[in-house]
Design a protein around this motif. Structure first.
Motif, mmCIF file in Angstrom:
data_model
loop_
_atom_site.group_PDB
_atom_site.id
_atom_site.type_symbol
_atom_site.label_atom_id
_atom_site.label_comp_id
_atom_site.label_asym_id
_atom_site.label_seq_id
_atom_site.Cartn_x
_atom_site.Cartn_y
_atom_site.Cartn_z
ATOM 1 N N ASN A 1 36.351 -30.151 56.026
ATOM 2 C CA ASN A 1 36.752 -29.486 54.781
ATOM 3 C C ASN A 1 36.381 -28.001 54.809
ATOM 4 O O ASN A 1 37.169 -27.145 54.395
ATOM 5 C CB ASN A 1 36.076 -30.138 53.574
ATOM 6 C CG ASN A 1 36.854 -31.350 53.074
ATOM 7 O OD1 ASN A 1 38.006 -31.558 53.490
ATOM 8 N ND2 ASN A 1 36.239 -32.141 52.225
ATOM 9 N N ALA A 2 35.158 -27.727 55.290
ATOM 10 C CA ALA A 2 34.677 -26.340 55.323
ATOM 11 C C ALA A 2 35.571 -25.495 56.235
ATOM 12 O O ALA A 2 36.010 -24.388 55.844
ATOM 13 C CB ALA A 2 33.235 -26.309 55.810
ATOM 14 N N ALA A 3 35.877 -26.038 57.398
ATOM 15 C CA ALA A 3 36.717 -25.308 58.351
ATOM 16 C C ALA A 3 38.111 -25.090 57.777
ATOM 17 O O ALA A 3 38.669 -23.981 57.871
ATOM 18 C CB ALA A 3 36.791 -26.083 59.663
ATOM 19 N N GLU A 4 38.658 -26.107 57.143
ATOM 20 C CA GLU A 4 40.000 -26.000 56.544
ATOM 21 C C GLU A 4 40.018 -24.938 55.456
ATOM 22 O O GLU A 4 40.960 -24.155 55.348
ATOM 23 C CB GLU A 4 40.425 -27.353 55.951
ATOM 24 C CG GLU A 4 41.047 -28.271 57.000
ATOM 25 C CD GLU A 4 41.320 -29.668 56.477
ATOM 26 O OE1 GLU A 4 41.817 -30.487 57.255
ATOM 27 O OE2 GLU A 4 41.026 -29.944 55.274
ATOM 28 N N ALA A 5 38.898 -24.944 54.596
ATOM 29 C CA ALA A 5 38.832 -23.963 53.517
ATOM 30 C C ALA A 5 38.818 -22.541 54.072
ATOM 31 O O ALA A 5 39.542 -21.664 53.575
ATOM 32 C CB ALA A 5 37.576 -24.219 52.672
#
Ligand code: ADP
Length: 759
Positions: A627-631
């Motif tokens: 999720n962090a990478a996608e954000a």
């Protein structure tokens, strides 16, 4: 004028009235005392009167006798006093006492001689004292020396000693010292008087003695009477205060007595009831026949000992329920004279009884209809005291079911110390046991294939025994649903992992492509050099080793993916945070490299082990990292802000105790308010291709491990600098001591260059 009326003079009738009033005012005991003392006092007064009468009469008699004696003696003396000269008395030659009289003969020439006369004193006395005097008194003549010369009585000494009445006069004018003495005889009056007196005294003493006897007898009688009065008063008070109605009947059924309570109960007065014959006025009209039959039974002495229940009609027409008990009336001779019936109003008691039985019925109905099994077992005897229908249905009538539900034996927890709250009777800390609330437990009964929620409680049974009550609710259905939900969750987790992998498929392919390309290159290089014959053995070995390392690398990726997506039962085991982090970072690293995002990992030293399913925790971390990478990627952050930090540190809070915190901090755009609010909702996603189950799954995984997940935005001033997801998991205290050794060096890896690892 009427005010000035004179006070009425005390007339005899008035006196009588006054005396009567005074008498009535006296207490009975005083009256008794007066009644006893009266005769005694009158006898004593009588005795005193008789004594004083006798004394008076005797004195009178003595006075009279004394007077007569004086008179007679003085007359005698006077007679003797006519001669001028007398000689002293002397005894003549015969010895008889005599005295001489010398009478001088005087002529013109003077004394011419004398005539001498000799008197015999004895003869004088004999001839000159009249017989009536001698009969009454003893007369004697005494010489000058007080010697008796002669007397009318022969035994002078005896007479003198007995007689007290003496009178002595000189026989004047005889100047010769002769005295005349008269003595009074004690006549018959003394003898008769004395006899009478002593008879009166004796009779009086006898009367007094009899009176004292009577008095004692009366005192005894009055004591008995007092006791009787007391007893009667006591019985009367008892009878009057009693709420039980009493009715006495003779052998023919005629009422001879009713007590106040009976009158109060029926509303009829005593005069209306006493002397009445059946049918009695308090019999309800529609029950006269029945009452007649009961009365007949009563008169024949066949009434049941337990009493009879009857309806009684009051004077005002209202009817109440009563219970009657009959007992025979026995007179002092032991003969039965009738029957005594006691009657109690049982309307209230009956109402309470009816209410009680109704409430008992309701209670048992509720208990019986309950789906839960209720049982009460005595702690010491192990005896079933109560079971309801459900219990009997499932476990039958014995205590085995109860014991099975408690799973541990029924004996309650003993307290080794704390003697003071131990009940002396059974040695059990009863109060504590009964106060302790029901602790629900879930128990599986093998034979029934059923799950029960069991609540137990200690209570004091109606007979005072300590008992254990169990309420076992059938929760099989709920358990099934829960199990199904659990399976669903597991499936969902597995599916989610597959999805994650599916999403990562291109990254994984890219990841695998690199070692495979390298292997192909190495192989082609070796082949062409072998064909050309230009390869040295050492070079070939080195090239082959490089090839093998690349193959190993690819194998490791595939192994990790396989381990990650493999569907298995959730298995909790003592796991080290550092291992979980390593696997998660390794897999997520593929995605991070593709998105050109750096990761910095810090795992604190000497962390205690966690009792978790490592694959599930790895899945959570993977999700957070992805999720962090996608954000970061979707916000097209500049290279300076393409950075994620994963930290694992021990923490302690009052709320959660000792935990290990996994935190993922990114430098992405953060979350909007509405996103924050709905973060853990299933199927909530802001991404075009997002499924929206990642975080909801994360939360259920963490919560199933008794952990917590929190999300927050990070700020620099008012601008968002990223966001932070923190997961806390409780440390496994049981494993702490013998847990596997934690690596000395913190795992600190940094994937600063996404492409670096591929070389
Ligand atoms: P999905 O990733 O499939 O959308 P998730 O449940 O994992 O589902 O995430 C739900 C939503 O939460 C995302 O769509 C995203 O909007 C927001 N979100 C999750 N993690 C972050 C993050 N690190 N930064 C910003 N937003 C995030």
């Amino acid at each position: 004028m009427s005010d000035l009326r004179e006070a009425p003079k005390p007339t005899p009738s008035r006196l009588k009235r006054l005396a009567g009033r005074w008498w009535r005012q006296q207490s009975p005991s005083r009256q008794d005392r007066f009644a006893t003392m009266g005769p005694l006092v009158s006898v004593l007064l009588f005795l005193a009167a008789i004594t004083s009468a006798f004394w008076y009469l005797r004195n009178e008699e003595i006075d009279r006798a004394t007077e007569a004696l004086h008179r007679d003696t003085e007359i005698l003396a006077a007679r003797e006093s006519r001669q001028p000269l007398y000689s002293k008395p002397y005894n003549d030659p015969q010895g008889a006492p005599v005295f001489q009289l010398h009478v001088p003969l005087i002529d013109r020439h003077g004394f011419a001689g004398a005539i001498v006369v000799e008197y015999s004193i004895e003869a004088l006395l004999r001839y000159f004292v009249p017989t009536e005097v001698t009969r009454r008194h003893a007369i004697a003549v005494l010489g000058p020396d007080q010697r008796e010369l002669t007397g009318t009585v022969n035994t002078p000494t005896q007479t003198q000693s007995n007689n007290t009445l003496v009178y002595q006069v000189p026989l004047a004018p005889l100047a010769n010292g002769i005295q005349l003495r008269g003595q009074g005889y004690r006549t018959s009056i003394g003898l008769i008087g004395n006899t009478l007196f002593w008879m009166v005294v004796a009779l009086s003493v006898l009367t007094v003695w009899m009176l004292l006897g009577t008095w004692r007898h009366m005192r005894r009688r009055s004591q008995i009477q007092k006791a009787l009065v007391q007893e009667t008063n006591f019985r009367r008070a008892m009878e009057n205060s009693m709420l039980t109605g009493m009715r006495a009947m003779d052998m023919n059924g005629q009422v001879t007595y009713v007590n106040p309570a009976f009158c109060a109960m029926t509303g009829y007065s005593e005069t209306e009831l006493v002397d009445g014959f059946p049918p009695f006025p308090y019999w309800p009209e529609d029950r006269i026949e029945e009452n007649m039959r009961l009365l007949q039974q009563e008169l024949q002495g066949r009434s049941p000992a337990g009493g009879i229940e009857v309806k009684v009609k009051r004077k005002d027409g209202s009817v109440f329920d009563a219970r009657m008990y009959v007992s025979p009336l026995i007179d002092p001779k032991g003969q039965q004279t009738g029957w005594m019936t006691s009657m109690t109003n049982i309307t209230e008691a009956k109402r309470i009884r009816d209410q009680l039985s109704a409430s008992h019925e309701r209670f048992t109905t509720v208990l019986e209809q309950l789906d839960a099994a209720v049982s009460v077992l005595s702690v010491q005897q192990g005896e079933l005291l109560f079971t309801n229908r459900s219990y009997r249905l499932w476990f039958g009538g014995d205590a085995k079911g109860h014991e099975g539900l408690t799973s541990v034996s029924v004996s309650p927890p003993f307290q080794a110390e704390g003697e003071d709250n131990v009940d002396t009777l059974s040695g059990l800390p009863t109060q504590e046991l009964m106060d302790s609330g029901a602790q629900p437990r879930e128990v599986f009964i093998e034979s029934l294939q059923m799950w029960f929620d069991v609540r137990s409680r200690y209570l004091q049974w109606t007979d005072g025994r300590l008992a254990q009550m169990l309420i076992a609710t059938d929760i099989t259905a709920r358990r099934r649903v829960e199990e199904q939900a659990q399976q669903q969750a597991e499936r969902a987790a597995a599916t989610s992992r597959l999805i994650t992998m599916g999403e990562m498929a291109s990254s994984v392919a890219h990841e695998l492509n690199q070692p495979l390309t390298a292997i192909t290159n190495y192989c082609n290089g070796i082949v062409s050099r072998v064909r050309a014959g230009t390869i040295q053995t050492e070079d070939m070995i080195a090239a082959l080793q490089k090839t093998a390392r690349q193959a190993e690398r690819a194998g490791q990726v595939i192994h990790r993916i396989r381990a990650f997506v493999k569907r298995s039962e959730p298995q909790r085991q003592a796991s080290q945070a550092v291992d979980i982090v390593e696997d998660a970072v390794e897999l997520a690293g593929i995605e991070l490299r593709r998105r050109k995002v750096n990761i910095h990992t810090y795992v604190a030293q000497r962390l205690p082990p966690l009792m978790v399913d490592p694959i599930l925790i790895e899945q959570v971390l993977m999700n957070l990292l992805k999720n962090a990478a996608e954000a970061i990627d979707s916000a097209q952050m500049p290279p300076s802000r393409r950075h994620i930090e994963l930290r694992v540190v021990p923490k302690h809070s009052a709320e959660e105790g000792g935990v290990i915190e996994f935190s993922v901090t990114d430098t992405g755009p953060g979350m909007k308010e509405d996103v924050l609010a709905r973060l853990y909702e299933a199927f909530f996603s802001t991404k075009v291709e997002g499924m929206g189950i990642g975080l909801s799954l994360c939360r259920s995984i963490i919560e199933s491990h008794q952990g917590r997940i929190r999300a927050q935005n990070l700020y620099n001033g008012s601008s968002v600098t990223g966001c932070r997801f923190a997961v806390t998991l409780p440390v496994d205290l049981s494993q702490r001591a013998e847990g596997p050794a934690v690596p000395e060096v913190p795992m600190e890896t940094a994937v600063s260059n996404p492409n670096a690892s591929s070389s």
